[in-house]
Design a protein around this motif. Sequence first.
Motif, PDB file in Angstrom:
ATOM      1  N   ARG A   1      -0.900  -3.187   3.128  1.00 27.94           N
ATOM      2  CA  ARG A   1      -1.832  -2.094   3.453  1.00 27.94           C
ATOM      3  C   ARG A   1      -3.169  -2.639   3.950  1.00 27.94           C
ATOM      4  NH1 ARG A   1      -1.509   0.545  -2.332  1.00 27.94           N
ATOM      5  NH2 ARG A   1      -1.681  -1.688  -2.711  1.00 27.94           N
TER       6      ARG A   1
ATOM      7  N   TYR B   1       4.131   9.607   1.681  1.00 32.16           N
ATOM      8  CA  TYR B   1       3.009   9.958   0.802  1.00 32.16           C
ATOM      9  C   TYR B   1       3.371   9.636  -0.646  1.00 32.16           C
ATOM     10  CZ  TYR B   1       1.715  12.376   5.056  1.00 32.16           C
ATOM     11  OH  TYR B   1       1.417  12.656   6.357  1.00 32.16           O
TER      12      TYR B   1
ATOM     13  N   PHE C   1       1.181   5.110  -4.990  1.00 31.10           N
ATOM     14  CA  PHE C   1       0.338   4.233  -4.180  1.00 31.10           C
ATOM     15  C   PHE C   1      -0.711   5.025  -3.390  1.00 31.10           C
ATOM     16  CE2 PHE C   1       4.288   1.953  -4.930  1.00 31.10           C
ATOM     17  CZ  PHE C   1       3.807   0.753  -5.432  1.00 31.10           C
ATOM     18  N   GLY C   2      -1.322   5.975  -4.060  1.00 35.46           N
ATOM     19  CA  GLY C   2      -2.430   6.713  -3.461  1.00 35.46           C
ATOM     20  C   GLY C   2      -2.055   7.570  -2.267  1.00 35.46           C
TER      21      GLY C   2
ATOM     22  N   LYS D   1      -0.499   6.841   0.331  1.00 33.08           N
ATOM     23  CA  LYS D   1      -0.602   6.117   1.598  1.00 33.08           C
ATOM     24  C   LYS D   1       0.642   5.259   1.764  1.00 33.08           C
ATOM     25  CE  LYS D   1      -5.572   6.185   1.458  1.00 33.08           C
ATOM     26  NZ  LYS D   1      -6.781   5.491   1.094  1.00 33.08           N
TER      27      LYS D   1
END
Length: 190
Positions: free
Chosen positions: A32, A94, A98-99, A101
Amino acid sequence: MMEWLLVPFAYLTGSVSSAIIVCKLMGLADPRENGSGNPGATNVMRIGGKKAAAITLAGDALKGLIPVLIAKALGVDTTVLSAVVFAAFLGHLYPVFFGFKGGKGVATSLGVTLGVAWLLGLAVSGTWLLVYKIGKISSLSALVAAILTPFYVWLIVGDVYLIATFALISSVLLWRHRGNIQRLLAGREF
């Protein structure tokens, strides 16, 4: 009514990020925050090579495949199956863990196609491989496969709920690849 519990199960399964887990376990940089910033197999290949990418690809496909196979084994109708398919895909995009993201969804969408019908998965992966062999561009291969998937669902499965679900998945895949599409049109995507 219990069969609808498969939908949140599929979403949670889809929310497990293979890219992040593989990179962490292999001592690689967080996908990320490196490469393209996308937690998917292509970016993991940039960061850690083919082995890490292959493991990520397999993990992302399995998290789409497993919930669909469970739903089919339980004999759910196609409305529930369609919801399971979309939930697993949405979990990858989504991820709650993991937020919210996640990746672009190509490998997970392949996993759900394999779960719905092996011949469907073969058609989609064959399309990806053929386009990649000709053009050597992963995103172009994914886009062509995504565009053709609803047509393949219509030919192979023929269920209106699944056709609509895969049309929605294909639309989301195109949207998630909008930057790639712009670079392709400009001749800057490799």
